[in-house]
Design a protein around this motif. Structure first.
Motif, PDB file in Angstrom:
ATOM      1  N   VAL A 167       0.883  -1.171   0.000  1.00 15.83           N
ATOM      2  CA  VAL A 167       0.000   0.000   0.000  1.00 15.83           C
ATOM      3  C   VAL A 167       0.917   1.215   0.000  1.00 15.83           C
ATOM      4  CG1 VAL A 167      -1.868   1.214   1.172  1.00 15.83           C
ATOM      5  CG2 VAL A 167      -1.735  -1.284   1.324  1.00 15.83           C
ATOM      6  N   PHE A 168       1.090   1.803  -1.165  1.00 21.63           N
ATOM      7  CA  PHE A 168       2.156   2.781  -1.327  1.00 21.63           C
ATOM      8  C   PHE A 168       1.924   4.080  -0.557  1.00 21.63           C
ATOM      9  CE2 PHE A 168       2.621  -0.033  -5.006  1.00 21.63           C
ATOM     10  CZ  PHE A 168       3.950  -0.408  -4.836  1.00 21.63           C
ATOM     11  N   THR A 169       0.685   4.409  -0.275  1.00 25.45           N
ATOM     12  CA  THR A 169       0.445   5.599   0.544  1.00 25.45           C
ATOM     13  C   THR A 169       0.929   5.374   1.977  1.00 25.45           C
ATOM     14  OG1 THR A 169      -1.817   4.798   0.962  1.00 25.45           O
ATOM     15  CG2 THR A 169      -1.518   6.395  -0.829  1.00 25.45           C
ATOM     16  N   VAL A 170       0.714   4.159   2.483  1.00 25.52           N
ATOM     17  CA  VAL A 170       1.179   3.823   3.835  1.00 25.52           C
ATOM     18  C   VAL A 170       2.702   3.709   3.857  1.00 25.52           C
ATOM     19  CG1 VAL A 170       1.079   2.134   5.711  1.00 25.52           C
ATOM     20  CG2 VAL A 170      -0.976   2.633   4.375  1.00 25.52           C
ATOM     21  N   ILE A 171       3.267   3.062   2.823  1.00 21.38           N
ATOM     22  CA  ILE A 171       4.728   2.937   2.731  1.00 21.38           C
ATOM     23  C   ILE A 171       5.378   4.312   2.704  1.00 21.38           C
ATOM     24  CG2 ILE A 171       6.617   2.250   1.181  1.00 21.38           C
ATOM     25  CD1 ILE A 171       4.989  -0.225   0.472  1.00 21.38           C
ATOM     26  N   LYS A 172       4.784   5.229   1.960  1.00 20.90           N
ATOM     27  CA  LYS A 172       5.324   6.592   1.878  1.00 20.90           C
ATOM     28  C   LYS A 172       5.294   7.276   3.234  1.00 20.90           C
ATOM     29  CE  LYS A 172       4.727  11.030  -0.471  1.00 20.90           C
ATOM     30  NZ  LYS A 172       3.917  11.813  -1.457  1.00 20.90           N
ATOM     31  N   SER A 173       4.188   7.115   3.957  1.00 18.96           N
ATOM     32  CA  SER A 173       4.077   7.730   5.291  1.00 18.96           C
ATOM     33  C   SER A 173       5.116   7.145   6.246  1.00 18.96           C
ATOM     34  CB  SER A 173       2.670   7.498   5.855  1.00 18.96           C
ATOM     35  OG  SER A 173       1.706   8.157   5.085  1.00 18.96           O
ATOM     36  N   ILE A 174       5.298   5.812   6.194  1.00 19.16           N
ATOM     37  CA  ILE A 174       6.293   5.167   7.054  1.00 19.16           C
ATOM     38  C   ILE A 174       7.696   5.659   6.710  1.00 19.16           C
ATOM     39  CG2 ILE A 174       7.393   2.958   7.613  1.00 19.16           C
ATOM     40  CD1 ILE A 174       4.643   1.654   7.248  1.00 19.16           C
ATOM     41  N   LEU A 175       7.989   5.743   5.400  1.00 16.92           N
ATOM     42  CA  LEU A 175       9.312   6.193   4.969  1.00 16.92           C
ATOM     43  C   LEU A 175       9.573   7.647   5.362  1.00 16.92           C
ATOM     44  CD1 LEU A 175       9.653   4.505   1.452  1.00 16.92           C
ATOM     45  CD2 LEU A 175      10.917   3.961   3.537  1.00 16.92           C
ATOM     46  N   ASN A 176       8.538   8.473   5.330  1.00 18.65           N
ATOM     47  CA  ASN A 176       8.703   9.878   5.729  1.00 18.65           C
ATOM     48  C   ASN A 176       9.158   9.992   7.177  1.00 18.65           C
ATOM     49  OD1 ASN A 176       8.043  10.976   3.260  1.00 18.65           O
ATOM     50  ND2 ASN A 176       5.857  11.203   3.753  1.00 18.65           N
ATOM     51  N   ILE A 177       8.538   9.177   8.047  1.00 18.09           N
ATOM     52  CA  ILE A 177       8.915   9.202   9.465  1.00 18.09           C
ATOM     53  C   ILE A 177      10.233   8.460   9.672  1.00 18.09           C
ATOM     54  CG2 ILE A 177       8.241   8.554  11.810  1.00 18.09           C
ATOM     55  CD1 ILE A 177       5.321   8.643  10.868  1.00 18.09           C
ATOM     56  N   ALA A 178      10.355   7.285   9.043  1.00 20.09           N
ATOM     57  CA  ALA A 178      11.536   6.445   9.255  1.00 20.09           C
ATOM     58  C   ALA A 178      12.805   7.066   8.706  1.00 20.09           C
ATOM     59  CB  ALA A 178      11.316   5.073   8.630  1.00 20.09           C
ATOM     60  N   SER A 179      12.706   7.801   7.592  1.00 20.35           N
ATOM     61  CA  SER A 179      13.905   8.379   6.988  1.00 20.35           C
ATOM     62  C   SER A 179      14.538   9.412   7.913  1.00 20.35           C
ATOM     63  CB  SER A 179      13.569   9.010   5.633  1.00 20.35           C
ATOM     64  OG  SER A 179      12.567   9.998   5.776  1.00 20.35           O
ATOM     65  N   THR A 180      13.719  10.317   8.446  1.00 16.29           N
ATOM     66  CA  THR A 180      14.273  11.303   9.386  1.00 16.29           C
ATOM     67  C   THR A 180      14.582  10.649  10.723  1.00 16.29           C
ATOM     68  OG1 THR A 180      11.984  11.967   9.875  1.00 16.29           O
ATOM     69  CG2 THR A 180      13.241  13.359   8.364  1.00 16.29           C
ATOM     70  N   GLY A 181      13.787   9.630  11.078  1.00 19.90           N
ATOM     71  CA  GLY A 181      14.079   8.909  12.313  1.00 19.90           C
ATOM     72  C   GLY A 181      15.393   8.158  12.235  1.00 19.90           C
ATOM     73  N   THR A 182      15.620   7.513  11.094  1.00 19.95           N
ATOM     74  CA  THR A 182      16.883   6.813  10.887  1.00 19.95           C
ATOM     75  C   THR A 182      18.039   7.801  10.850  1.00 19.95           C
ATOM     76  OG1 THR A 182      15.828   5.018   9.662  1.00 19.95           O
ATOM     77  CG2 THR A 182      18.184   5.353   9.297  1.00 19.95           C
ATOM     78  N   LEU A 183      17.841   8.900  10.140  1.00 22.51           N
ATOM     79  CA  LEU A 183      18.877   9.937  10.079  1.00 22.51           C
ATOM     80  C   LEU A 183      19.169  10.482  11.470  1.00 22.51           C
ATOM     81  CD1 LEU A 183      20.717  11.675   8.320  1.00 22.51           C
ATOM     82  CD2 LEU A 183      18.807  13.290   8.050  1.00 22.51           C
ATOM     83  N   GLN A 184      18.110  10.619  12.254  1.00 20.53           N
ATOM     84  CA  GLN A 184      18.260  11.097  13.635  1.00 20.53           C
ATOM     85  C   GLN A 184      19.214  10.225  14.438  1.00 20.53           C
ATOM     86  OE1 GLN A 184      15.320  10.718  17.510  1.00 20.53           O
ATOM     87  NE2 GLN A 184      14.418  11.240  15.546  1.00 20.53           N
ATOM     88  N   PHE A 185      18.996   8.915  14.401  1.00 21.43           N
ATOM     89  CA  PHE A 185      19.849   8.002  15.146  1.00 21.43           C
ATOM     90  C   PHE A 185      21.163   7.734  14.421  1.00 21.43           C
ATOM     91  CE2 PHE A 185      15.805   7.282  17.164  1.00 21.43           C
ATOM     92  CZ  PHE A 185      16.156   7.140  18.499  1.00 21.43           C
ATOM     93  N   LEU A 186      21.152   7.826  13.083  1.00 24.94           N
ATOM     94  CA  LEU A 186      22.381   7.646  12.326  1.00 24.94           C
ATOM     95  C   LEU A 186      23.372   8.766  12.635  1.00 24.94           C
ATOM     96  CD1 LEU A 186      23.661   5.776  10.241  1.00 24.94           C
ATOM     97  CD2 LEU A 186      22.745   7.274   8.449  1.00 24.94           C
ATOM     98  N   ILE A 187      22.849   9.967  12.779  1.00 19.20           N
ATOM     99  CA  ILE A 187      23.691  11.109  13.139  1.00 19.20           C
ATOM    100  C   ILE A 187      24.356  10.858  14.493  1.00 19.20           C
ATOM    101  CG2 ILE A 187      23.586  13.517  13.915  1.00 19.20           C
ATOM    102  CD1 ILE A 187      21.435  13.926  11.714  1.00 19.20           C
ATOM    103  N   ALA A 188      23.543  10.410  15.457  1.00 17.43           N
ATOM    104  CA  ALA A 188      24.088  10.123  16.785  1.00 17.43           C
ATOM    105  C   ALA A 188      25.060   8.953  16.732  1.00 17.43           C
ATOM    106  CB  ALA A 188      22.947   9.834  17.758  1.00 17.43           C
ATOM    107  N   SER A 189      24.701   7.903  15.989  1.00 18.01           N
ATOM    108  CA  SER A 189      25.534   6.706  15.919  1.00 18.01           C
ATOM    109  C   SER A 189      26.869   6.987  15.234  1.00 18.01           C
ATOM    110  CB  SER A 189      24.798   5.594  15.161  1.00 18.01           C
ATOM    111  OG  SER A 189      23.596   5.270  15.806  1.00 18.01           O
ATOM    112  N   ALA A 190      26.813   7.736  14.130  1.00 15.02           N
ATOM    113  CA  ALA A 190      28.039   8.056  13.409  1.00 15.02           C
ATOM    114  C   ALA A 190      28.976   8.886  14.269  1.00 15.02           C
ATOM    115  CB  ALA A 190      27.709   8.794  12.118  1.00 15.02           C
ATOM    116  N   SER A 191      28.413   9.735  15.115  1.00 16.37           N
ATOM    117  CA  SER A 191      29.266  10.524  16.013  1.00 16.37           C
ATOM    118  C   SER A 191      29.978   9.613  17.008  1.00 16.37           C
ATOM    119  CB  SER A 191      28.440  11.580  16.753  1.00 16.37           C
ATOM    120  OG  SER A 191      27.634  11.005  17.764  1.00 16.37           O
ATOM    121  N   TRP A 192      29.308   8.513  17.404  1.00 19.48           N
ATOM    122  CA  TRP A 192      29.950   7.554  18.314  1.00 19.48           C
ATOM    123  C   TRP A 192      31.089   6.810  17.612  1.00 19.48           C
ATOM    124  CZ3 TRP A 192      29.515   7.370  23.401  1.00 19.48           C
ATOM    125  CH2 TRP A 192      28.400   7.965  23.998  1.00 19.48           C
TER     126      TRP A 192
END
Length: 464
Positions: free
Chosen positions: A249-274
């Motif tokens: 369901v591409f509308t749901v996938i898009k919504s998940i990716l919108n949150i997950a992409s910045t969420g992943t970037l959020q933790f990736l930023i912290a993780s990469a700093s470690w």
């Protein structure tokens, strides 16, 4: 009379605790907020305690193989945090989407959101497995590993990366359960995974050395995932998946990716700093990185319960926003932050007074103990702020506002922490202590910033 009163109170607490371990299908959008926090927090804290046991069990047995083996685990962990970031980002999106739909009383849409997140997870995991299979030595070299560490640790890295699917699924599916308020199932899956790891780790390390640690951890997590999948399909909770839910369901996938992409970037930023922090420490030798690794594992062990408590805030925010209970959502965050701050303050005192004892449980090498104890003592000065800050960050994520924590992390970790760590450890000649103080200052600033932005209330208007 007082004895009867105390006995009755203890019995009430025991019954409430028992209820929290079997709280599937509860409605957390009404009733006592303190009880709701308790029912969610207890299994979430126990869940995170078991997640931290993974780290402590591994380093306990691996450290017996020497500093190089312990350093391998530490450097590999800095790489695995990138995978954790992806898993947590997806888990965060699933929790926010499922919680919002559950709050709206639409369990069919909640199950659909969970299934679409699983599809995304499987696609990402395949790519990571290929990278781990082909480039394990190069990955270790990238994070500053010596030739000795690369020689003994390449197989360990290969197993951990090619088996990343069990890490990804363990985080993601538990995020689905937490969003639905089924925190007890999430807890039980990690308990099962960890018990298997505890049994397998010493046995497989005895026969296969460092490689055995990777085999035990991956197998333990795999068993936990099988337990999760059983309850997703056959369980009695709010979320029950069927094959029909896996139709894209591409509308749901898009919504998940919108949150997950910045969420992943959020933790990736912290993780990469470690990773940068580990690379700075690696410049001081294997003993220093071994001490740092042990300290970080111990810190994670005590941070995980606090993280579990903060997860309760994410679920409560998501479900209550879905039910249009905005004031209740906000109150749940401040109450949870208060409890978390108290807990982390107690842990801070524990580490300040007994740091050498805890590190000594993991190693008997003087230089390793000295570095690890110093790291524990310095970093623990910011524990109270860590506790409050992680609640605020999870509250944003539970509301579907993963953008705000991402911006906060980018500024404080990359613009501030990395340059300050390099300066304090190098130009200021503080050595490894400079890295530890940079961590304290950064985490304190993150907590203060997140509280200010939470009060502004932009998170209340996010639509998902």
């Amino acid at each position: 009379m007082s004895n009867v009163s105390v006995g009755g109170r203890l019995r009430a607490i025991f019954l409430l605790f028992k209820e929290s371990l079997n709280s599937e299908g509860k409605d957390f959008t009404k009733g006592s907020l303190r009880k709701a926090i308790f029912l969610l927090a207890v299994p979430m804290i126990l869940e995170m305690c078991m997640e931290s046991v993974f780290a402590v069990v591994d380093i306990f047995f691996v450290s017996k193989l020497g500093s190089a083996a312990a350093a391998t685990v530490g450097l590999t962990e800095s790489v695995l945090t990138i995978i954790y970031s992806l898993a947590i980002g997806l888990s965060m999106a699933a929790t926010a989407m499922v919680a919002r739909r559950v709050g709206e009383k639409d369990t069919k849409a909640a199950a659909e959101a969970g299934a679409q997140a699983l599809i995304i997870c499987l696609c990402i995991s395949v790519l990571i497995s290929i990278a781990g299979l082909l480039y394990a030595p190069e990955i270790l070299s990238l994070v500053g590993a010596s030739d000795e560490i690369i020689n003994i640790g390449s197989t360990y890295v290969t197993i951990m990366l090619t088996g990343n699917i069990v890490i990804m699924l363990l985080f993601l599916i538990n995020g689905i359960f937490r969003g639905a308020g089924d925190a007890a199932i999430a807890m039980k899956s990690l308990w099962l995974a960890n018990l298997c790891n505890i049994v397998l780790c010493p046995i497989l390390i005895h026969f296969y050395g460092l490689t055995g640690a990777a085999m035990a951890t991956t197998t333990g997590r795999g068993i936990g995932v099988l337990y999760q999948l059983y309850h997703l399909y056959k369980g009695k909770g709010l979320i029950q998946l069927g094959l029909s839910h896996f139709k894209p369901v591409f509308t749901v996938i898009k919504s998940i990716l919108n949150i997950a992409s910045t969420g992943t970037l959020q933790f990736l930023i912290a993780s990469a700093s470690w990773i940068f922090m580990a690379k700075i420490i690696a410049g001081y030798g294997s003993d220093a990185i071994a001490g740092y690794t042990i300290a970080i594992r111990l810190i994670i062990f005590f941070l995980m319960p606090a993280w579990g408590l903060s997860n309760a805030a994410a679920t409560l925010v998501g479900q209550n926003l879905g039910a249009k209970q905005i004031e209740r959502a906000e109150q749940s965050v401040w109450k949870t932050a208060k409890y978390n701050g108290i807990f982390m303050g107690i842990v801070s005192l524990l580490f300040i007074t007994a740091a050498p004892f805890f590190v000594g449980l993991m190693s008997n090498q003087p230089v390793v103990i000295e570095t690890g104890a110093r790291a524990l003592r310095i970093i623990s000065f910011g524990y109270l702020f860590y506790g409050v800050g992680m609640v605020m960050m999870n509250a944003f994520n539970g509301a579907g506002d993963s953008r705000t924590p991402t911006i906060i992390n980018f500024f404080w970790f990359w613009i501030f922490q990395i340059p300050v760590a390099y300066y304090l450890s190098g130009s200021a000649k503080w050595g490894t202590s400079g890295v530890f103080w940079a961590i304290v200052i950064t985490e304190t600033c993150i907590a203060i910033t997140s509280m200010i932005l939470f009060k502004k209330g932009r998170w209340k208007k996010v639509k998902i």
